[in-house]
Design an enzyme around this catalytic site. Structure first.
Site, short mmCIF file in Angstrom:
data_model
loop_
_atom_site.label_atom_id
_atom_site.label_comp_id
_atom_site.label_asym_id
_atom_site.label_seq_id
_atom_site.Cartn_x
_atom_site.Cartn_y
_atom_site.Cartn_z
N CYS A 1 0.85 -1.20 0.00
CA CYS A 1 0.00 0.00 0.00
C CYS A 1 0.89 1.25 0.00
O CYS A 1 1.89 1.30 0.69
CB CYS A 1 -0.94 0.13 1.20
SG CYS A 1 -2.22 -1.11 1.24
N ARG B 1 3.60 -0.62 -5.15
CA ARG B 1 3.38 -1.24 -3.84
C ARG B 1 2.01 -1.87 -3.69
O ARG B 1 1.77 -2.62 -2.75
CB ARG B 1 3.46 -0.18 -2.75
CG ARG B 1 4.75 0.42 -2.63
CD ARG B 1 4.57 1.85 -2.19
NE ARG B 1 5.85 2.49 -2.29
CZ ARG B 1 6.69 2.57 -1.29
NH1 ARG B 1 6.36 2.12 -0.11
NH2 ARG B 1 7.84 3.13 -1.45
N TRP C 1 -3.26 -2.43 -1.62
CA TRP C 1 -3.06 -3.87 -1.76
C TRP C 1 -4.00 -4.50 -0.73
O TRP C 1 -3.77 -4.39 0.47
CB TRP C 1 -1.62 -4.26 -1.49
CG TRP C 1 -1.30 -5.69 -1.78
CD1 TRP C 1 -0.89 -6.19 -2.99
CD2 TRP C 1 -1.35 -6.79 -0.87
NE1 TRP C 1 -0.69 -7.55 -2.88
CE2 TRP C 1 -0.96 -7.94 -1.61
CE3 TRP C 1 -1.68 -6.93 0.46
CZ2 TRP C 1 -0.90 -9.21 -1.03
CZ3 TRP C 1 -1.62 -8.20 1.04
CH2 TRP C 1 -1.23 -9.31 0.30
N ASN D 1 -1.94 2.12 5.76
CA ASN D 1 -1.15 0.99 5.29
C ASN D 1 -0.87 0.11 6.49
O ASN D 1 -0.27 0.57 7.46
CB ASN D 1 0.17 1.51 4.68
CG ASN D 1 1.19 0.41 4.47
OD1 ASN D 1 0.84 -0.75 4.32
ND2 ASN D 1 2.46 0.79 4.47
N GLY D 2 -1.33 -1.16 6.44
CA GLY D 2 -1.10 -2.07 7.57
C GLY D 2 -2.37 -2.85 7.87
O GLY D 2 -3.29 -2.89 7.04
N GLU E 1 14.40 -20.01 -7.30
CA GLU E 1 14.13 -18.62 -7.66
C GLU E 1 13.59 -18.52 -9.10
O GLU E 1 12.68 -17.74 -9.38
CB GLU E 1 15.42 -17.80 -7.48
CG GLU E 1 15.38 -16.37 -7.99
CD GLU E 1 14.35 -15.48 -7.31
OE1 GLU E 1 13.69 -15.91 -6.34
OE2 GLU E 1 14.18 -14.35 -7.78
N LYS F 1 9.95 -16.95 -10.02
CA LYS F 1 9.76 -15.83 -10.96
C LYS F 1 8.79 -16.23 -12.07
O LYS F 1 7.95 -15.43 -12.47
CB LYS F 1 11.10 -15.41 -11.58
CG LYS F 1 11.96 -14.60 -10.67
CD LYS F 1 11.35 -13.26 -10.36
CE LYS F 1 11.67 -12.76 -8.97
NZ LYS F 1 11.11 -13.44 -7.83
N GLU G 1 5.23 -16.25 -10.61
CA GLU G 1 4.80 -14.89 -10.26
C GLU G 1 4.41 -14.09 -11.48
O GLU G 1 3.42 -13.36 -11.47
CB GLU G 1 5.97 -14.12 -9.62
CG GLU G 1 6.19 -14.36 -8.16
CD GLU G 1 7.33 -13.50 -7.62
OE1 GLU G 1 7.24 -13.13 -6.46
OE2 GLU G 1 8.30 -13.18 -8.35
N HIS H 1 12.67 -38.67 -6.28
CA HIS H 1 11.86 -38.91 -5.08
C HIS H 1 10.46 -38.30 -5.20
O HIS H 1 9.81 -38.07 -4.20
CB HIS H 1 12.57 -38.33 -3.85
CG HIS H 1 13.90 -38.98 -3.60
ND1 HIS H 1 14.04 -40.31 -3.29
CD2 HIS H 1 15.15 -38.48 -3.66
CE1 HIS H 1 15.33 -40.60 -3.15
NE2 HIS H 1 16.02 -39.51 -3.38
N LYS I 1 5.16 -5.59 -3.59
CA LYS I 1 6.62 -5.53 -3.62
C LYS I 1 7.21 -5.92 -2.28
O LYS I 1 8.25 -6.55 -2.21
CB LYS I 1 7.03 -4.10 -4.00
CG LYS I 1 8.51 -3.88 -4.10
CD LYS I 1 9.09 -4.53 -5.32
CE LYS I 1 10.60 -4.40 -5.38
NZ LYS I 1 11.19 -5.46 -6.21
C1 G6P Z 1 7.49 -9.96 -1.45
C2 G6P Z 1 8.05 -9.62 -2.83
C3 G6P Z 1 9.26 -10.50 -3.11
C4 G6P Z 1 10.29 -10.37 -2.00
C5 G6P Z 1 9.68 -10.69 -0.63
C6 G6P Z 1 10.63 -10.34 0.49
O1 G6P Z 1 6.89 -11.19 -1.49
O2 G6P Z 1 7.08 -9.77 -3.83
O3 G6P Z 1 9.84 -10.11 -4.34
O4 G6P Z 1 11.35 -11.26 -2.24
O5 G6P Z 1 8.50 -9.91 -0.44
O6 G6P Z 1 10.84 -8.95 0.48
P1 G6P Z 1 12.10 -8.23 1.08
O7 G6P Z 1 11.86 -6.77 0.84
O8 G6P Z 1 12.13 -8.57 2.54
O9 G6P Z 1 13.30 -8.75 0.38
#
Ligand code: G6P
Length: 633
Positions: free
Chosen positions: A25, A51, A99, A123-124, A505, A509, A512, A528, A628
């Site tokens: 947010c 955000r 968000w 925000n929160g 990772e 990605k 996502e 396995h 984010k």
């Molecule tokens: C969210 C983002 C990810 C990020 C994760 C941790 O899920 O979408 O891209 O890796 O938070 O965020 P940070 O700011 O703690 O690395």
């Protein structure tokens, strides 16, 4: 090759304003002596959109002191279209990009939430909102949204109706809220007053000429401000058009540092001609990695240097804790910390770590990795470890963020602001920093003699060029994305050692960004379970640099081929020479030392996900449902 001059300029400009705190947010409030601030609120919301982008809204005071509001489901562009038809003006206004946590992404749930007396952006999460709601309903309030936030605005209204002045009402409301918040209140008939507060979620004050503002980060307040002040937890602030008074939880005036905000704060925030932020940020990776490594090089010596307030290399154990992509960076980091420095390491996902009563080694240290420096679970894990007497090390991309502020050792990546929701340059910057840290600690432990230290440092210095070479394979990666990955329903990523973390990772990605189901697995675990998924419709992507694990990974590759899977080999020429027989796809990256291979393979994995998403037509920079940084549990 990437355009190093442009990137250097952009990076320099942005390094000057690195108080960037990406958060879930985005909120902004502006109070001016005379101007209509709605255009600035909209500009701020566009900078905050990465955000949260479920819905957005603005509230402003009109010339009669009444609150006027405009909200819209969807992105800021939808709000902008509405604004053209239903103009809103005023010298004092607040804005929000959401968000969703409580209540769907509808106009009714969009912020600002308001009564005739007050409007709020939040925000929160208010954790006790159900109790408060019941209490307010009993007092006659009728709720119009499903949000937790509405209790805040109704509590404030109630306090004002009971005769409290705005300051006393604010204090009364804050004392009732449990959970995390950054808030800005706009009050009817108060054209020279904005009130902000924070607990858990960040909020900054921007000082401008004839205007003051509040915002989630420096980017939002930057265009209007020349100085910035970050509120601390439980602070609240009263803003007029000419100044700010900060108070702490008890209501006492508090002095917080006010830092100069360079006018360059608002430059280089666009896409610089790229179609997406993610594409731009992928290309900024060599620069981000070079800048991060550069901050550890002692001038003239070509050696890695790091001042530490305590002998971290002597720690009996290091807990590495993070979320999401930062956790996978931690997995690579653990590999090098154990291999090069022989430091016993644990690695945990923060949301699990904080609740599983971890047994911490007395005198041990804990390392918290976070791009934003604000992720709620990571911050809570840090506080838990600190309370247990652990030495706290942070590794963040956002100086001034909570995780950095609360750490004893503050390690900083120099990736600059990252707008694409999917981490790219911040991830590779984390990788180089963790690898450099392992070299530094290994040398201090006497495990890496000076000649080896110089060799390893040279290898790290070569990483940006190798990454740029991987970027130059863009067209080949695009073809793989188009022909093999985009048409797939499921995709497997496999790797061993550090490449296992890269497989995780890479799969993260892909899902996502493109919404294709993808799994990352340790290649040795294939037999396995996941091997049952293999058939001729499933691309199986092997991340296989020619390292000590290669022979074993090559055997796993044969196991997939024997079952008719579509084998995609991402490796180098040395490895390719040892793979016989047809492959569904192949990408050859420059041969690298294992120390820097994760940095190079990360570039390829991100480009593959990026191009697949573009072919699928998904929203690359703002994938559905994601934020984010996650400041709620
Ligand atoms: C969210 C983002 C990810 C990020 C994760 C941790 O899920 O979408 O891209 O890796 O938070 O965020 P940070 O700011 O703690 O690395």
């Amino acid at each position: 090759m990437y355009n190093s001059i442009n990137l250097t300029l952009a990076a320099k400009a942005l390094t000057l304003i690195q108080k960037v705190i990406p958060i879930m947010c985005g909120i902004i409030g502006i109070i001016s002596q005379k101007d209509n601030v709605v255009p600035q609120i909209m500009a701020g919301l566009r900078l905050l959109e990465y955000r949260g982008y479920d819905s957005a809204g603005i509230a402003a005071l009109d010339s009669q002191g009444q609150i006027q509001r405009l909200r819209s489901a969807g992105k800021i562009a939808a709000l902008a279209t509405r604004l053209q038809k239903e103009p809103l003006t005023g010298p004092i206004a607040i804005g929000h990009t959401r968000w969703a946590t409580h209540g769907a992404a509808t106009e009714a749930n969009a912020h600002p939430l308001a009564t005739p007396k007050v409007a709020v952006v939040h925000n929160g999460i208010v954790e006790n909102f159900q109790d408060l709601k019941t209490e307010l309903i009993a007092l006659g309030h009728r709720f119009e949204s499903q949000t937790d936030t509405e209790v805040i605005v109704r509590l404030m209204s109630q306090s004002l109706s009971e005769g409290l002045d705005p300051l006393a009402a604010t204090q009364a409301v804050l004392s009732r809220l449990e959970g995390a918040f950054a808030l800005v209140f706009l009050l009817a008939d108060q054209p020279n007053l904005l009130i902000g507060a924070r607990r858990g979620s960040p909020l900054a004050i921007g000082y401008g000429d004839g205007a003051m503002c509040l915002g989630s980060d420096a980017l939002a307040v930057g265009p209007l401000s020349n100085r910035i002040c970050y509120l601390e937890d439980d602070d609240w602030v009263v803003l007029t058009a000419t100044g700010a008074t900060v108070r702490d939880r008890s209501g006492q005036e508090a002095q917080r540092p006010v830092a100069a905000l360079d006018p360059l704060a608002s430059v280089a925030l666009g896409k610089s001609g790229y179609r997406h932020y993610m594409q731009k940020e992928i290309r900024e990776q060599p620069q981000a990695v070079g800048d991060t490594l550069g901050s550890f090089l002692s001038p003239g010596e070509g050696r890695l240097a790091l001042d530490l307030p305590f002998p971290l290399h002597e720690t009996p154990r290091l807990n590495v804790v993070a979320c999401g992509t930062s956790y996978y960076a931690g997995q690579v980091g653990r590999h090098w910390l154990e291999t090069l420095a022989q430091i016993p390491c644990d690695l945990d996902v923060a949301s699990e770590f904080r609740y599983r009563k971890p047994v911490l080694t007395p005198g041990g240290a804990s390392l918290f990795i976070s791009q934003s420096g604000e992720t709620a679970d990571t911050l809570a894990a840090l506080r838990h470890c600190r309370a247990q007497g652990q030495r706290i090390v942070s590794l963040v991309n956002a100086p001034g963020s909570s995780i950095e502020r609360e750490a004893e050792v503050k390690l900083l990546t120099k990736a600059g602001p990252e707008f694409g929701v999917a981490s790219t340059k911040s991830f590779t910057a984390q990788l180089i920093l963790l690898t450099a840290l392992a070299v530094i600690l290994g040398a201090r432990r006497g495990l890496i003699p000076p000649t080896d230290e110089s060799r390893l440092t040279r290898l790290l210095l070569e990483a940006p060029a190798l990454m740029a070479e991987a970027i130059s394979r863009d067209e080949e990666i695009k073809a793989l994305a188009k022909n093999l990955v985009a048409p797939a329903r499921d995709v497997l990523y496999l790797g061993r050692g550090p490449s296992y973390a890269l497989a995780l990772e890479g799969a993260l990605k892909l899902k996502e960004l493109s919404y294709i189901h993808a799994e990352g697995y340790a290649a040795g675990e294939l037999k396995h379970g996941p091997i049952a998924l293999v058939d001729e419709s499933v691309p199986v992507i092997f991340l296989a640099p020619h390292d000590e694990y290669f022979p074993k990974t090559a055997s796993n590759l044969e196991e997939v081929r024997a079952r008719g899977g579509q084998v995609v080999f991402i490796g180098d020429a040395h490895g390719a020479a040892k793979i016989k027989g047809p492959l569904a796809g192949q990408l050859l990256l420059p041969p690298t030392d294992p120390l820097v291979a994760p940095l190079v393979y990360a570039v390829a994995a991100k480009l593959l996900a990026y191009h697949t998403a573009v072919f699928k037509g998904t929203d690359v920079d703002q994938p559905r449902n994601l934020a984010k940084s996650v400041t709620v549990e």
